[in-house]
Motif scaffolding. Structure first.
Motif, PDB file in Angstrom:
ATOM      1  N   ARG A 130       0.836  -1.198   0.000  1.00 18.94           N
ATOM      2  CA  ARG A 130       0.000   0.000   0.000  1.00 18.94           C
ATOM      3  C   ARG A 130       0.878   1.259   0.000  1.00 18.94           C
ATOM      4  NH1 ARG A 130      -3.185  -1.712   3.380  1.00 18.94           N
ATOM      5  NH2 ARG A 130      -2.142  -1.094   5.296  1.00 18.94           N
ATOM      6  N   ALA A 131       1.938   1.262   0.809  1.00 18.20           N
ATOM      7  CA  ALA A 131       2.844   2.416   0.871  1.00 18.20           C
ATOM      8  C   ALA A 131       3.544   2.626  -0.469  1.00 18.20           C
ATOM      9  CB  ALA A 131       3.869   2.224   1.985  1.00 18.20           C
ATOM     10  N   ARG A 132       3.927   1.546  -1.129  1.00 15.12           N
ATOM     11  CA  ARG A 132       4.573   1.672  -2.446  1.00 15.12           C
ATOM     12  C   ARG A 132       3.610   2.275  -3.468  1.00 15.12           C
ATOM     13  NH1 ARG A 132       6.519  -3.825  -1.259  1.00 15.12           N
ATOM     14  NH2 ARG A 132       8.589  -3.575  -0.414  1.00 15.12           N
ATOM     15  N   THR A 133       2.356   1.856  -3.417  1.00 15.37           N
ATOM     16  CA  THR A 133       1.354   2.395  -4.339  1.00 15.37           C
ATOM     17  C   THR A 133       1.160   3.888  -4.094  1.00 15.37           C
ATOM     18  OG1 THR A 133       0.236   0.265  -4.462  1.00 15.37           O
ATOM     19  CG2 THR A 133      -1.046   2.193  -5.094  1.00 15.37           C
ATOM     20  N   GLU A 134       1.048   4.273  -2.832  1.00  9.79           N
ATOM     21  CA  GLU A 134       0.882   5.685  -2.489  1.00  9.79           C
ATOM     22  C   GLU A 134       2.107   6.497  -2.924  1.00  9.79           C
ATOM     23  OE1 GLU A 134       0.081   5.704   1.701  1.00  9.79           O
ATOM     24  OE2 GLU A 134      -1.921   4.848   1.443  1.00  9.79           O
ATOM     25  N   GLU A 135       3.283   5.924  -2.739  1.00  9.48           N
ATOM     26  CA  GLU A 135       4.515   6.614  -3.144  1.00  9.48           C
ATOM     27  C   GLU A 135       4.543   6.814  -4.652  1.00  9.48           C
ATOM     28  OE1 GLU A 135       9.332   6.053  -2.761  1.00  9.48           O
ATOM     29  OE2 GLU A 135       8.079   4.283  -3.022  1.00  9.48           O
ATOM     30  N   ARG A 136       4.189   5.787  -5.401  1.00 10.65           N
ATOM     31  CA  ARG A 136       4.178   5.880  -6.867  1.00 10.65           C
ATOM     32  C   ARG A 136       3.205   6.954  -7.330  1.00 10.65           C
ATOM     33  NH1 ARG A 136       0.747   3.608  -9.837  1.00 10.65           N
ATOM     34  NH2 ARG A 136       0.323   1.870  -8.423  1.00 10.65           N
ATOM     35  N   MET A 137       2.038   7.000  -6.716  1.00  8.97           N
ATOM     36  CA  MET A 137       1.028   7.999  -7.094  1.00  8.97           C
ATOM     37  C   MET A 137       1.512   9.415  -6.773  1.00  8.97           C
ATOM     38  SD  MET A 137      -2.371   5.875  -5.942  1.00  8.97           S
ATOM     39  CE  MET A 137      -3.435   7.293  -6.002  1.00  8.97           C
TER      40      MET A 137
ATOM     41  N   THR B 104      14.852  19.002 -17.767  1.00 10.32           N
ATOM     42  CA  THR B 104      16.055  19.473 -17.072  1.00 10.32           C
ATOM     43  C   THR B 104      15.867  19.404 -15.558  1.00 10.32           C
ATOM     44  OG1 THR B 104      16.571  20.939 -18.913  1.00 10.32           O
ATOM     45  CG2 THR B 104      17.662  21.396 -16.816  1.00 10.32           C
ATOM     46  N   GLN B 105      14.737  19.909 -15.084  1.00  8.68           N
ATOM     47  CA  GLN B 105      14.458  19.848 -13.651  1.00  8.68           C
ATOM     48  C   GLN B 105      14.388  18.402 -13.174  1.00  8.68           C
ATOM     49  OE1 GLN B 105      10.778  22.033 -13.871  1.00  8.68           O
ATOM     50  NE2 GLN B 105      11.638  23.719 -12.674  1.00  8.68           N
ATOM     51  N   PHE B 106      13.759  17.567 -13.963  1.00 16.07           N
ATOM     52  CA  PHE B 106      13.611  16.166 -13.599  1.00 16.07           C
ATOM     53  C   PHE B 106      14.975  15.478 -13.524  1.00 16.07           C
ATOM     54  CE2 PHE B 106      12.410  11.705 -14.628  1.00 16.07           C
ATOM     55  CZ  PHE B 106      11.622  11.481 -13.520  1.00 16.07           C
ATOM     56  N   ALA B 107      15.838  15.738 -14.490  1.00 18.42           N
ATOM     57  CA  ALA B 107      17.179  15.139 -14.493  1.00 18.42           C
ATOM     58  C   ALA B 107      17.986  15.582 -13.279  1.00 18.42           C
ATOM     59  CB  ALA B 107      17.914  15.500 -15.782  1.00 18.42           C
TER      60      ALA B 107
ATOM     61  N   GLU C 237       4.172  10.376  -9.368  1.00 19.30           N
ATOM     62  CA  GLU C 237       3.564  10.745 -10.648  1.00 19.30           C
ATOM     63  C   GLU C 237       2.932  12.133 -10.581  1.00 19.30           C
ATOM     64  OE1 GLU C 237       0.981   7.441 -11.439  1.00 19.30           O
ATOM     65  OE2 GLU C 237       2.660   6.111 -11.936  1.00 19.30           O
ATOM     66  N   ALA C 238       2.274  12.456  -9.476  1.00 17.41           N
ATOM     67  CA  ALA C 238       1.656  13.769  -9.325  1.00 17.41           C
ATOM     68  C   ALA C 238       2.702  14.878  -9.252  1.00 17.41           C
ATOM     69  CB  ALA C 238       0.785  13.793  -8.075  1.00 17.41           C
ATOM     70  N   LEU C 239       3.795  14.616  -8.552  1.00 16.11           N
ATOM     71  CA  LEU C 239       4.840  15.623  -8.380  1.00 16.11           C
ATOM     72  C   LEU C 239       5.555  15.932  -9.686  1.00 16.11           C
ATOM     73  CD1 LEU C 239       6.546  17.371  -6.429  1.00 16.11           C
ATOM     74  CD2 LEU C 239       7.969  15.358  -6.058  1.00 16.11           C
TER      75      LEU C 239
END
Length: 98
Positions: A30-37, A49-52, A40-42
């Protein structure tokens, strides 16, 4: 006090077994799912460039945290082994003096 290779291997095997158990733990899933979501939102609005830059920082940060956790774990194992050795030595000393 250096730990024997067989003891480090035994601890590594135990850690591997615990990791397998953790992969199936419902709370961690459940924590992994919440982290992934949240991830993705962030990052959905971030440019490349910012992402890298963030990924470069995150790699260094996570590596540092992993080293810290490994050191804490091994220190705990060493402290535990020293405590057991001290308790056993004390027991044998008391047996010899009886």
């Amino acid at each position: 006090m250096e730990l024997p290779a067989w003891f480090r291997m035994a601890m590594q095997q135990r850690l591997d077994a615990i990791c397998v158990q953790n992969d199936l733990d419902p709370e961690l899933l459940r924590a992994r799912t919440e982290e992934r979501m949240a991830f993705e939102a962030l990052y959905s609005n971030m440019d490349e460039t910012q992402f890298a830059r963030y990924l470069a920082w995150e790699d260094k940060h996570l590596f540092k945290r992993a080293l810290e956790h490994e050191l804490f774990y091994m220190k705990g194992v060493q402290d535990g082994a020293q405590m057991v050795a001290a308790l056993l030595a004390d027991k044998w000393i008391n047996i010899d003096s009886e």
